[in-house]
Design a protein around this motif. Structure first.
Motif, mmCIF file in Angstrom:
data_model
loop_
_atom_site.group_PDB
_atom_site.id
_atom_site.type_symbol
_atom_site.label_atom_id
_atom_site.label_comp_id
_atom_site.label_asym_id
_atom_site.label_seq_id
_atom_site.Cartn_x
_atom_site.Cartn_y
_atom_site.Cartn_z
ATOM 1 N N LEU A 298 40.575 38.660 42.650
ATOM 2 C CA LEU A 298 40.929 38.149 41.330
ATOM 3 C C LEU A 298 42.426 37.885 41.188
ATOM 4 O O LEU A 298 42.831 36.908 40.544
ATOM 5 N N ALA A 299 43.238 38.733 41.774
ATOM 6 C CA ALA A 299 44.679 38.512 41.696
ATOM 7 C C ALA A 299 45.059 37.214 42.397
ATOM 8 O O ALA A 299 45.895 36.434 41.906
ATOM 9 N N ARG A 300 44.434 36.987 43.537
ATOM 10 C CA ARG A 300 44.693 35.760 44.298
ATOM 11 C C ARG A 300 44.197 34.533 43.531
ATOM 12 O O ARG A 300 44.884 33.512 43.453
ATOM 13 N N LEU A 301 43.007 34.625 42.958
ATOM 14 C CA LEU A 301 42.462 33.510 42.184
ATOM 15 C C LEU A 301 43.357 33.188 40.989
ATOM 16 O O LEU A 301 43.604 32.014 40.687
ATOM 17 N N GLU A 302 43.827 34.227 40.307
ATOM 18 C CA GLU A 302 44.685 33.982 39.148
ATOM 19 C C GLU A 302 45.978 33.287 39.566
ATOM 20 O O GLU A 302 46.456 32.371 38.885
ATOM 21 N N ALA A 303 46.537 33.698 40.697
ATOM 22 C CA ALA A 303 47.760 33.071 41.188
ATOM 23 C C ALA A 303 47.536 31.605 41.552
ATOM 24 O O ALA A 303 48.468 30.802 41.485
ATOM 25 N N LEU A 304 46.303 31.269 41.922
ATOM 26 C CA LEU A 304 45.964 29.901 42.334
ATOM 27 C C LEU A 304 45.225 29.136 41.243
ATOM 28 O O LEU A 304 44.678 28.060 41.502
ATOM 29 N N SER A 305 45.208 29.663 40.031
ATOM 30 C CA SER A 305 44.349 29.096 38.989
ATOM 31 C C SER A 305 44.743 27.684 38.569
ATOM 32 O O SER A 305 43.941 26.977 37.961
ATOM 33 N N ASP A 306 45.972 27.249 38.881
ATOM 34 C CA ASP A 306 46.348 25.856 38.593
ATOM 35 C C ASP A 306 45.524 24.886 39.434
ATOM 36 O O ASP A 306 45.426 23.701 39.078
ATOM 37 N N HIS A 307 44.956 25.380 40.520
ATOM 38 C CA HIS A 307 44.135 24.535 41.391
ATOM 39 C C HIS A 307 42.639 24.716 41.118
ATOM 40 O O HIS A 307 41.808 24.181 41.856
ATOM 41 N N LEU A 308 42.302 25.476 40.093
ATOM 42 C CA LEU A 308 40.919 25.873 39.853
ATOM 43 C C LEU A 308 40.440 25.404 38.482
ATOM 44 O O LEU A 308 41.130 25.589 37.474
ATOM 45 N N VAL A 309 39.251 24.793 38.464
ATOM 46 C CA VAL A 309 38.568 24.455 37.219
ATOM 47 C C VAL A 309 37.272 25.259 37.174
ATOM 48 O O VAL A 309 36.417 25.131 38.050
ATOM 49 N N LEU A 310 37.159 26.110 36.163
ATOM 50 C CA LEU A 310 35.953 26.902 35.963
ATOM 51 C C LEU A 310 35.056 26.149 34.994
ATOM 52 O O LEU A 310 35.477 25.785 33.891
ATOM 53 N N ALA A 311 33.811 25.900 35.414
ATOM 54 C CA ALA A 311 32.902 25.058 34.640
ATOM 55 C C ALA A 311 31.591 25.773 34.403
ATOM 56 O O ALA A 311 31.180 26.652 35.170
ATOM 57 N N ALA A 312 30.897 25.384 33.327
ATOM 58 C CA ALA A 312 29.600 25.958 32.995
ATOM 59 C C ALA A 312 28.803 24.943 32.198
ATOM 60 O O ALA A 312 29.342 23.946 31.706
ATOM 61 N N GLY A 313 27.513 25.206 32.059
ATOM 62 C CA GLY A 313 26.635 24.287 31.360
ATOM 63 C C GLY A 313 26.726 24.425 29.850
ATOM 64 O O GLY A 313 26.869 25.534 29.316
ATOM 65 N N GLN A 314 26.605 23.310 29.152
ATOM 66 C CA GLN A 314 26.600 23.324 27.688
ATOM 67 C C GLN A 314 25.397 24.086 27.142
ATOM 68 O O GLN A 314 25.473 24.658 26.053
ATOM 69 N N ASP A 315 24.306 24.094 27.897
ATOM 70 C CA ASP A 315 23.056 24.680 27.412
ATOM 71 C C ASP A 315 22.803 26.104 27.901
ATOM 72 O O ASP A 315 21.748 26.666 27.610
ATOM 73 N N SER A 316 23.734 26.688 28.651
ATOM 74 C CA SER A 316 23.446 27.977 29.283
ATOM 75 C C SER A 316 24.231 29.183 28.777
ATOM 76 O O SER A 316 24.143 30.251 29.383
ATOM 77 N N PRO A 317 25.001 29.097 27.676
ATOM 78 C CA PRO A 317 25.665 30.314 27.196
ATOM 79 C C PRO A 317 24.666 31.439 26.969
ATOM 80 O O PRO A 317 23.573 31.230 26.441
ATOM 81 N N GLY A 318 25.038 32.649 27.402
ATOM 82 C CA GLY A 318 24.150 33.798 27.298
ATOM 83 C C GLY A 318 23.375 34.074 28.554
ATOM 84 O O GLY A 318 22.921 35.208 28.761
ATOM 85 N N GLU A 319 23.193 33.076 29.404
ATOM 86 C CA GLU A 319 22.526 33.305 30.678
ATOM 87 C C GLU A 319 23.491 33.998 31.639
ATOM 88 O O GLU A 319 24.703 33.784 31.599
ATOM 89 N N LEU A 320 22.936 34.793 32.530
ATOM 90 C CA LEU A 320 23.777 35.547 33.451
ATOM 91 C C LEU A 320 24.641 34.629 34.302
ATOM 92 O O LEU A 320 25.804 34.943 34.586
ATOM 93 N N THR A 321 24.098 33.486 34.724
ATOM 94 C CA THR A 321 24.858 32.593 35.596
ATOM 95 C C THR A 321 26.038 31.941 34.886
ATOM 96 O O THR A 321 26.996 31.500 35.536
ATOM 97 N N HIS A 322 25.992 31.858 33.561
ATOM 98 C CA HIS A 322 27.074 31.255 32.784
ATOM 99 C C HIS A 322 28.237 32.232 32.589
ATOM 100 O O HIS A 322 29.407 31.828 32.530
ATOM 101 N N ARG A 323 27.917 33.500 32.505
ATOM 102 C CA ARG A 323 28.889 34.496 32.069
ATOM 103 C C ARG A 323 30.098 34.674 32.993
ATOM 104 O O ARG A 323 31.234 34.821 32.500
ATOM 105 N N PRO A 324 29.946 34.687 34.333
ATOM 106 C CA PRO A 324 31.137 34.908 35.160
ATOM 107 C C PRO A 324 32.201 33.825 35.008
ATOM 108 O O PRO A 324 33.399 34.152 34.944
#
Length: 280
Positions: A215-241
């Motif tokens: 997580l520390a490494r990911l945060e340091a590189l977060s300018d290169h990272l886009v975290l995406a999720a589905g519009q229809d999936s809030p509340g599902e386990l796969t959406h939460r991370p």
């Protein structure tokens, strides 16, 4: 649909089948679940006007045979496969990467292990459930799935797995929610999907969903990272991370059409959103 250029790449313990379409900067698409290059063909075709789009069958799936069919799997090795493809197809130049579901987990590890080779990584609902506050509960879910798979078989294990992924409170719903109708191309891949399920449930699910990213490494590189999720999936386990990591890193969560499998159920809209995300 334009026929892709196909090839094979020898990697540690496997031979990968890959496909390439288009011209321009490299965009590597990493499939999730039991999907492979075929599951991303329509998306790759639409993006080929702007990119050289590479897709592939992850090791152990489709045309990417393992040397040892019983070999245990690891996120690090799958991410190294993606890195080898980048080295082959875009030597010396950083590339854009998209990963969905388990492919998103591989993309996260690729970014942390080889950040100089990744210009931008868009990861859609990577189920890195060990980052969640209730990780212990999901560790127990994985243990139940594994035990059921070994002692009862595929379908009982799938039932436990599906129950663990459903929306919070869904068990109290008066009736099942309707499932979106799949496009003809996706429906035609049902046989391939079913054939890959034993490998996915037995080898990929336990290895990938127990993975703990740096997580520390990911945060340091977060300018290169886009975290995406589905519009229809809030509340599902796969959406939460993805939502949890976006909050932790102070980033906006990119919302894509559909749910966890929006790329399959809404391919045109999903592809347009991905194209826009890659351009910004």
């Amino acid at each position: 649909m334009t026929a892709p250029t196909t090839g094979t790449l020898r990697v540690n313990g496997a031979t990968l089948h890959y496909e390439v379409r288009g011209r321009g900067p490299l965009l590597l698409l990493i499939p999730g679940g039991t999907g492979g290059a075929a599951s991303l063909a329509e998306v790759a075709e639409d993006l080929a006007a702007a990119y050289t789009v590479a897709t592939y069958d992850p090791r152990g799936m489709g045309g990417s045979a393992l040397d040892d069919p019983e070999a245990e799997q690891s996120v690090a090795e799958h991410a190294d496969d993606a890195f080898r493809l980048l080295e082959l197809l875009s030597p010396g130049e950083p590339a854009r990467v998209f990963g969905a579901s388990s492919g998103g987990i591989a993309a996260l590890h690729l970014l942390t292990a080889h950040h100089g080779r990744v210009l931008r990584a868009v990861v859609h609902e990577p189920p890195v459930v060990m980052v969640l506050p209730d990780a212990a509960e999901h560790r127990r879910l994985l243990a139940r799935v594994d035990e059921s798979f070994r002692t009862e078989g595929l379908m009982p294990a799938m039932a436990i797995f599906a129950a663990g992924l459903r929306k919070e409170g869904a068990e109290d719903a008066p009736e099942p929610q309707p499932q979106p109708e799949l496009p003809p191309q996706a429906a035609a891949r049902t046989e391939q999907t079913m054939a890959g399920l034993p490998y996915f449930v037995g080898r990929i699910v336990p290895a990938f969903m127990s993975y703990v990213p740096d997580l520390a490494r990911l945060e340091a590189l977060s300018d290169h990272l886009v975290l995406a999720a589905g519009q229809d999936s809030p509340g599902e386990l796969t959406h939460r991370p993805a939502a949890h990591l976006a909050t932790r890193f102070g980033k906006e969560l990119a919302l894509f059409p559909g749910g966890h499998i929006g790329l399959t159920t809404h391919p045109k809209e999903f592809t347009e959103q991905l194209h826009q995300t890659l351009r910004t």
